[in-house]
Design an enzyme around this catalytic site. Structure first.
Site, PDB file in Angstrom:
ATOM      1  N   LYS A 116       0.833  -1.212   0.000  1.00 34.29           N
ATOM      2  CA  LYS A 116       0.000   0.000   0.000  1.00 34.29           C
ATOM      3  C   LYS A 116       0.859   1.251   0.000  1.00 34.29           C
ATOM      4  CE  LYS A 116      -4.365  -1.810   1.216  1.00 34.29           C
ATOM      5  NZ  LYS A 116      -5.657  -1.688   1.837  1.00 34.29           N
ATOM      6  N   LYS A 198      -3.869 -11.510  -7.271  1.00 37.88           N
ATOM      7  CA  LYS A 198      -5.201 -11.763  -6.703  1.00 37.88           C
ATOM      8  C   LYS A 198      -6.232 -10.793  -7.288  1.00 37.88           C
ATOM      9  CE  LYS A 198      -5.719  -8.987  -2.551  1.00 37.88           C
ATOM     10  NZ  LYS A 198      -6.300  -8.909  -1.233  1.00 37.88           N
ATOM     11  N   LYS A 201     -10.324  -5.374  -5.207  1.00 39.77           N
ATOM     12  CA  LYS A 201     -11.279  -4.310  -5.527  1.00 39.77           C
ATOM     13  C   LYS A 201     -10.582  -3.027  -5.940  1.00 39.77           C
ATOM     14  CE  LYS A 201     -12.897  -4.495  -0.722  1.00 39.77           C
ATOM     15  NZ  LYS A 201     -11.847  -3.901   0.100  1.00 39.77           N
TER      16      LYS A 201
END
Ligand code: ATP
Ligand code: LTN
Length: 335
Positions: A116, A198, A201
């Site tokens: 992140k 993966k 979203k």
């Protein structure tokens, strides 16, 4: 243990719109857990959401949508405690205490932080850094025995256990040491555009993820565009990640085994496989989408759920918080 039952905590962030990966890896597992057997808490983790910049109105809307999706997917809010993390102030309070029992070096190793931080290089705030400590507080407040999460959250659960054991070794048995609960559907669902990554979203490519609220035609189209390979044989193998992912999705949705799926699709082409998987996903999601639309209209009902469940969550969370506060030496409250 709570009220004589094993306790269970999980949650999702109210960022983005849920994907099929979130559903198969987490939500569908939660629905399969029996609230008569476990005391179940499911949070909408909005404190975690603001570790990356959010539009306030959008965050509020998404958090409410997420709550409705939990219920639409089959979590009964009379039997499961479904609540907004921000409505239970004990989460932030315990996180502070636990911050003082967590080392910089431990946080530095967290892969989600590294990911992140790389994606939000302009806003590497200390909330993002200590995100796992808040997550530890979430879990430990409810004395959770089990935490049903996908593979990608395992590292966070390890650190939760370490922090809890460290605290308990100093102050006695304050926290239950939680374990990951691995559901049958625990495998990671991959991106339809890059099956080595993966499904997420926050993927920028809209064709990479099936969103839970995608229209049937959109679902069909995204599967048609799914990246596979060029040898044309339907087989379940790490060397064929695109086909493996489609088979994994099919098995997770229909409940059949890989062998059964291979029997069904043996000798068929990739085009047929893609449309069968898409149809199975549409069949699974359509009733959920209908329930979601009905719930969104039922404002009073949802408001009652929000109020009652926040009170219930606060009751249990405050009990644990008070214990921890007393142990570290905060003065007793005068009534
Ligand atoms: P973001 O992209 O914003 O980091 P995400 O899509 O990875 O979000 P999370 O909010 O981190 O989703 O995860 C919610 C839950 O869904 C977690 O329990 C996580 O393990 C599970 N999950 C997320 N993506 C997948 C996936 N592709 N396959 C299986 N489980 C998943
Ligand atoms: N970090 C998790 C969301 C989350 C969570 C939790 C999951 C926050 N607190 C406590 C389980 C238990 C995520 O990104 N999926």
């Amino acid at each position: 243990m709570l009220d004589g039952k094993k306790s269970l905590f999980s949650g999702m962030q109210a960022t983005g719109t849920l994907t099929l990966g979130n559903y198969l890896g987490a939500l569908k597992n939660w629905v399969s857990l029996d609230p008569e057997e476990y005391k179940c808490f499911y949070g909408i983790m909005d404190l975690h959401s603001i570790t990356v910049r959010q539009d306030p109105a959008e965050l509020r809307r998404r958090a409410r949508d997420l709550l409705c999706l939990y219920i639409a997917a089959g979590l009964d809010p009379e039997k499961n405690c479904i609540f907004y993390q921000s409505h239970v102030s004990a989460h932030a309070e315990l996180a502070w205490i636990l911050n003082c029992f967590t080392y910089m070096g431990e946080m530095n190793r967290m892969t989600q932080f590294k990911d992140k931080a790389a994606r939000h290089a302009d806003n590497i705030n200390t909330g993002l850094f200590t995100y796992p400590v808040l997550m530890a507080a979430d879990i430990l407040l409810y004395q959770a025995d089990f935490v049903p999460v996908g593979e990608d959250q395992k590292q966070h659960l390890e650190i939760t256990r370490d922090i809890a054991m460290r605290f308990n070794s100093i102050y006695g048995d304050v926290f239950t040491i939680p374990e990951v609960y691995r559901g049958k559907l625990g495998d990671r669902i991959k991106s339809l555009q890059d099956p080595t990554k993966k499904m997420s979203k926050s993927d920028e490519n809209p064709n990479a993820s099936i969103l839970l609220l995608d229209e049937p035609e959109v679902i069909m189209r995204k599967f048609r565009k799914a990246v596979t390979d060029s040898d044309g044989e339907i087989a379940y193998s790490e060397s064929k990640p695109g086909i493996k992912n489609l088979l994994d999705i099919y098995c997770a949705v229909t409940g059949c085994s890989v062998e059964e799926a291979l029997n069904e699709f043996g000798g068929l082409g990739y085009g047929t496989l893609k449309s069968r998987v898409a149809e199975a996903v549409v069949a699974e999601l359509e009733p959920l989408q209908q329930r979601f639309r009905d719930l969104c209209k039922n404002k009073d009902y949802i408001n009652t759920v929000i109020k009652n469940n926040a009170e219930q969550a606060s009751y249990y969370a405050t009990k644990t918080l008070r214990k921890a506060q007393k142990k570290v030496g905060f003065p007793e409250r005068i009534r």
